[in-house]
Write a protein that holds these residues in place. Structure first.
Motif, short mmCIF file in Angstrom:
data_model
loop_
_atom_site.label_atom_id
_atom_site.label_comp_id
_atom_site.label_asym_id
_atom_site.label_seq_id
_atom_site.Cartn_x
_atom_site.Cartn_y
_atom_site.Cartn_z
N CYS A 200 6.79 3.62 -4.16
CA CYS A 200 5.72 4.23 -4.95
C CYS A 200 6.13 5.66 -5.27
CB CYS A 200 4.37 4.18 -4.25
SG CYS A 200 4.20 5.24 -2.83
N SER B 175 0.84 -1.18 0.00
CA SER B 175 0.00 0.00 0.00
C SER B 175 0.88 1.24 0.00
CB SER B 175 -0.91 0.03 1.23
OG SER B 175 -1.77 -1.08 1.26
N SER C 194 -5.75 12.43 -6.54
CA SER C 194 -6.53 11.99 -7.70
C SER C 194 -6.14 12.67 -9.00
CB SER C 194 -8.03 12.21 -7.44
OG SER C 194 -8.28 13.58 -7.21
N SER D 34 -3.63 -0.92 -8.37
CA SER D 34 -4.97 -0.34 -8.25
C SER D 34 -4.87 0.90 -7.37
CB SER D 34 -5.95 -1.35 -7.65
OG SER D 34 -5.55 -1.74 -6.35
N ARG D 35 -5.92 1.67 -7.35
CA ARG D 35 -5.92 2.87 -6.52
C ARG D 35 -7.32 3.12 -5.98
NH1 ARG D 35 -3.79 7.60 -10.09
NH2 ARG D 35 -4.27 8.85 -8.24
N ASN E 6 -9.04 6.48 -4.82
CA ASN E 6 -8.88 7.93 -4.70
C ASN E 6 -9.57 8.48 -3.45
OD1 ASN E 6 -7.29 8.10 -7.00
ND2 ASN E 6 -9.02 8.52 -8.35
N GLY F 238 -7.86 4.74 -12.57
CA GLY F 238 -7.55 3.35 -12.30
C GLY F 238 -7.78 2.42 -13.47
N MET G 205 0.20 7.33 -10.81
CA MET G 205 1.07 6.77 -9.79
C MET G 205 1.83 5.58 -10.34
SD MET G 205 0.50 8.66 -7.13
CE MET G 205 1.26 7.66 -5.83
N THR H 253 -4.86 6.28 -1.74
CA THR H 253 -3.96 5.13 -1.62
C THR H 253 -3.85 4.39 -2.95
OG1 THR H 253 -4.57 4.88 0.72
CG2 THR H 253 -3.52 3.00 -0.34
N VAL H 254 -2.65 3.96 -3.23
CA VAL H 254 -2.40 3.09 -4.38
C VAL H 254 -1.86 1.77 -3.85
CG1 VAL H 254 -0.07 4.02 -4.77
CG2 VAL H 254 -1.28 2.90 -6.64
N TYR H 255 -2.23 0.70 -4.52
CA TYR H 255 -1.88 -0.65 -4.07
C TYR H 255 -1.10 -1.39 -5.15
CZ TYR H 255 -5.77 0.43 -0.92
OH TYR H 255 -6.61 1.03 -0.01
#
Length: 126
Positions: free
Chosen positions: A96, A21, A30, A71-72, A74, A55, A34, A78-80
């Motif tokens: 990241c 994460s 947003s 994935s993210r 908004n 995304g 990323m 968080t971006v994963y």
């Protein structure tokens, strides 16, 4: 400017999974594409995956296609990075990054990113 903090790294056996994460603060999350990068000891930092604003637009380095998913969220800033079927050679510090310019274009080159997290260690044992 965006502040980024990664988490979720750890030790996993080959073939295992981890979910990284990256929490963002201090900017309009947003509005920026990323990316995830990784750097193994003695090697250069390399691109892993990138994601556009909504995304939908994603891009992966060939070696992780079909195993990793970026994935993210908004709403959570968080971006994963979901990593499955991990290999020992993927042991690295994972970072990241937020793109330097607003927009949905996804980038693989390091110079396209301005803000970086401190990284999280991923160790894959054989």
């Amino acid at each position: 400017q965006v502040q980024l903090v990664e988490s979720g790294g750890g030790l996993v056996q080959a073939g295992g999974s981890l979910r990284l994460s990256c929490a963002a603060s201090g900017g309009t999350f947003s509005s920026y594409s990323m990316g995830w990068f990784r750097q193994a000891p003695g090697k250069e930092r390399e691109f892993v995956a990138a994601i556009g604003l909504s995304g939908i637009n994603t891009y992966y380095t060939d070696s992780v296609k079909g195993r990793f998913t970026i994935s993210r969220d908004n709403a959570k800033n968080t971006v994963y990075l979901q990593m499955n079927s991990l290999k020992p050679e993927e042991t690295a510090v994972y970072y990241c990054a937020a793109a330097a310019v607003r927009g949905s274009i996804v980038y693989s080159r390091l110079s396209a990113y301005r803000d970086w997290g401190q990284g999280t260690q991923v160790t894959v044992s054989s």
